[in-house]
Design a protein around this motif. Structure first.
Motif, PDB file in Angstrom:
ATOM      1  N   ASP A 138       0.792  -1.528   0.219  1.00  0.00           N
ATOM      2  CA  ASP A 138      -0.072  -0.267  -0.016  1.00  0.00           C
ATOM      3  C   ASP A 138       0.942   1.033   0.234  1.00  0.00           C
ATOM      4  O   ASP A 138       1.039   2.341  -1.160  1.00  0.00           O
ATOM      5  CB  ASP A 138      -0.558  -0.379   1.444  1.00  0.00           C
ATOM      6  CG  ASP A 138      -1.733   1.035   1.621  1.00  0.00           C
ATOM      7  OD1 ASP A 138      -2.243   1.872   0.366  1.00  0.00           O
ATOM      8  OD2 ASP A 138      -2.661   1.037   2.169  1.00  0.00           O
ATOM      9  N   LYS A 144       1.421   9.274  -2.111  1.00  0.00           N
ATOM     10  CA  LYS A 144       1.038  10.117  -0.928  1.00  0.00           C
ATOM     11  C   LYS A 144       2.149   9.951  -0.084  1.00  0.00           C
ATOM     12  O   LYS A 144       2.538   8.773   0.087  1.00  0.00           O
ATOM     13  CB  LYS A 144      -0.301   9.144   0.451  1.00  0.00           C
ATOM     14  CG  LYS A 144      -1.283   9.674  -1.613  1.00  0.00           C
ATOM     15  CD  LYS A 144      -2.336   9.351  -0.070  1.00  0.00           C
ATOM     16  CE  LYS A 144      -3.909   9.497  -1.019  1.00  0.00           C
ATOM     17  NZ  LYS A 144      -4.818   8.644  -0.349  1.00  0.00           N
ATOM     18  N   LYS A 226      -3.763  -1.758  -7.105  1.00  0.00           N
ATOM     19  CA  LYS A 226      -2.928  -0.536  -6.382  1.00  0.00           C
ATOM     20  C   LYS A 226      -2.138   0.958  -7.787  1.00  0.00           C
ATOM     21  O   LYS A 226      -3.432   1.373  -8.070  1.00  0.00           O
ATOM     22  CB  LYS A 226      -2.160   0.046  -5.494  1.00  0.00           C
ATOM     23  CG  LYS A 226      -1.997   1.303  -5.055  1.00  0.00           C
ATOM     24  CD  LYS A 226      -1.453   1.329  -3.762  1.00  0.00           C
ATOM     25  CE  LYS A 226      -1.972   3.289  -3.233  1.00  0.00           C
ATOM     26  NZ  LYS A 226      -1.309   3.460  -1.861  1.00  0.00           N
ATOM     27  N   ARG A 240      -9.430   6.693  -6.677  1.00  0.00           N
ATOM     28  CA  ARG A 240      -8.551   5.924  -5.862  1.00  0.00           C
ATOM     29  C   ARG A 240      -8.819   5.955  -4.324  1.00  0.00           C
ATOM     30  O   ARG A 240      -8.770   5.484  -3.199  1.00  0.00           O
ATOM     31  CB  ARG A 240      -7.451   7.510  -5.592  1.00  0.00           C
ATOM     32  CG  ARG A 240      -6.402   6.570  -4.628  1.00  0.00           C
ATOM     33  CD  ARG A 240      -5.240   7.417  -5.057  1.00  0.00           C
ATOM     34  NE  ARG A 240      -3.904   6.867  -4.342  1.00  0.00           N
ATOM     35  CZ  ARG A 240      -2.556   7.640  -4.320  1.00  0.00           C
ATOM     36  NH1 ARG A 240      -1.760   8.357  -5.494  1.00  0.00           N
ATOM     37  NH2 ARG A 240      -1.889   6.774  -3.314  1.00  0.00           N
ATOM     38  N   LEU A 243      -9.814   2.741  -2.401  1.00  0.00           N
ATOM     39  CA  LEU A 243      -8.904   1.969  -1.095  1.00  0.00           C
ATOM     40  C   LEU A 243      -9.232   2.065  -0.106  1.00  0.00           C
ATOM     41  O   LEU A 243      -8.823   1.571   0.682  1.00  0.00           O
ATOM     42  CB  LEU A 243      -7.634   2.730  -1.544  1.00  0.00           C
ATOM     43  CG  LEU A 243      -7.189   2.356  -3.285  1.00  0.00           C
ATOM     44  CD1 LEU A 243      -5.534   2.738  -3.295  1.00  0.00           C
ATOM     45  CD2 LEU A 243      -7.495   1.193  -2.977  1.00  0.00           C
TER      46      LEU A 243
HETATM   47  N1  GLY Z   1      -3.588   3.909   1.011  1.00  0.00           N
HETATM   48  C1  GLY Z   1      -4.324   4.850   0.400  1.00  0.00           C
HETATM   49  C2  GLY Z   1      -3.486   5.452  -0.819  1.00  0.00           C
HETATM   50  O1  GLY Z   1      -2.786   5.470  -1.248  1.00  0.00           O
HETATM   51  O2  GLY Z   1      -4.732   6.128  -1.159  1.00  0.00           O
END
Ligand code: GLY
Ligand code: NAD
Length: 360
Positions: A138, A144, A226, A240, A243
């Motif tokens: 993740d 992020k 992802k 997104r 998630l």
């Molecule tokens: N962990 C959630 C994201 O990367 O958006």
């Protein structure tokens, strides 16, 4: 070696997954950072002694001047005070704009080092070397980065994509059981929202030994899923948010336990199980689905229910930064492997939870 490309325009990067990769960090970094002279590796007080020297040796062999910057293990290191110490160590090491920062550790180190890299000299190159299951599936993918403020978690942050993500599944061997299983909550989440076949695959391997035997495939599948949402919605204004499955209710449980009683992974597991039941009560989710998710979580020693007051739910829903005004999009399951955003009035969510908790 399994390789994936996160194909963002002008900022594409690879995720490389292979047992033993830790000893080849230098050559892989050199390939994407041909001009960098210095590479500073930020790590924590648990991971540094386990793996720091191997990474330093590999970087030195590839011609980098490398150093290790070690912060205390744990969430409190995602703070302004520790960030300042990291900036001091980076500048003290003589880092310049053409050099790079690497994160060797879990999500805490990745978020902290990534935020330092995003902001020092208005941004230097960044490499992720994630060492927890959560960080591998993740937090190391998607750009992020953040630190916590007194007002809340992850409130000062940036989108700062790494130049490279290097994952060695073998480092998971030293993870304490609890931290491994917490990462599994996020792995199960991918099956629930995106991939029914992957959920079936996990269901057939509900213990650590069986999962570790297939870990390259598990990491590859999660990172592939992802990267799909990240490429489609880098800035988190659309899909997104899928998630977030299990996370909004999970916030309520973390709050109920004062952020100490329940780990994030445990809270997410209970959040997914309760969201599945909520989906059934709202007529969105097939009736047989919650039991399957609960059985998998239970087999992984993850909680399926966490006691919580209406006030905790209200606070979590009211404070959830993904919500807008009086409405919030909960992520529900239309089927196994098919998450959807389900916009609702916040008081409608509370009423539905109230009715549900009476029958659970
Ligand atoms: N962990 C959630 C994201 O990367 O958006
Ligand atoms: P963590 O980084 O605190 O790591 C958990 C513990 O495991 C630490 O004590 C660490 O020292 C230890 N550890 C790490 N690797 C190890 C190894 N291989 N062997 C033995 N011990 C090891 O926690 P985490 O669960 O990895 O990450 C949680 C953080 O990630 C939170 O701050 C959360 O906000 C953040 N996060 C960020 C994103 C994102 O997209 N940026 C996504 C999810 C979570």
């Amino acid at each position: 070696m399994k390789t994936l490309t996160v194909d963002l325009p002008g900022r594409a990067y690879e995720i490389q997954i292979e047992r033993g990769l830790l000893d080849q960090v230098g050559e892989h970094c050199r390939a994407v950072l041909p001009k960098a002279e210095r590479l500073a590796v930020v790590t924590d007080s648990t991971v540094g002694p386990l793996y720091g020297q191997r990474v330093l040796d590999s970087l030195t062999q590839a011609g980098f001047q490398a150093c290790l910057i070690t912060v205390p293990a744990g969430e409190p290191s995602k703070s302004l005070a520790v960030l300042e110490r990291v900036y001091d160590a980076l500048t003290g090491f003589g880092l310049t704009r053409t050099d790079a920062v690497a994160a060797l550790g879990g999500g805490v180190v990745g978020d902290l080092a990534g935020f330092a890299a995003a902001t020092l000299f208005r941004g230097v190159d960044f490499v992720q070397i994630p060492t927890t299951l959560l960080a591998q599936v993740d937090s190391s993918v998607g750009g992020k980065v953040a630190i916590d403020l007194k007002a809340g978690k992850n409130l000062a942050g940036a989108f700062w994509q790494p130049r490279l993500v290097l994952m060695d599944p073998a480092v998971l061997d030293t993870l304490p059981e609890q931290i491994f299983l917490e990462g599994m909550a996020e792995v199960v989440k991918y099956g629930c929202i995106f991939d029914r076949t992957f959920f079936d695959f996990l269901e057939a391997r509900p213990n650590r030994a069986a999962l570790m035997a297939e870990m390259e495939h598990i990491l590859y599948t999660c990172c592939d899923l992802k990267r799909g949402v990240v490429v489609e919605d880098e800035r988190d204004t659309g899909n997104r948010m899928l998630l977030n499955f299990g996370h909004t209710l999970g916030h309520a449980y973390e709050l109920a336990g004062n952020y100490t009683r329940w780990s994030h992974g445990a809270a997410v597991a209970a959040g997914m199980c309760t969201a599945a039941r909520l989906g059934v009560s709202l007529g969105v989710t097939p009736a047989d689905l919650p039991e399957r998710i609960e059985a998998l979580c239970a087999a992984l020693a993850l909680p399926i229910r966490i006691p919580c007051t209406q006030a905790d739910y209200a606070a979590a829903i009211g404070l959830d930064k993904k919500g807008v005004g009086h409405r919030i999009s909960l992520i529900l399951l239309e089927g196994l492997g098919h998450g959807i955003p389900y916009p609702m009035e916040k008081d409608q969510v509370l009423a539905a939870l109230d009715a549900l908790l009476e029958v659970l």
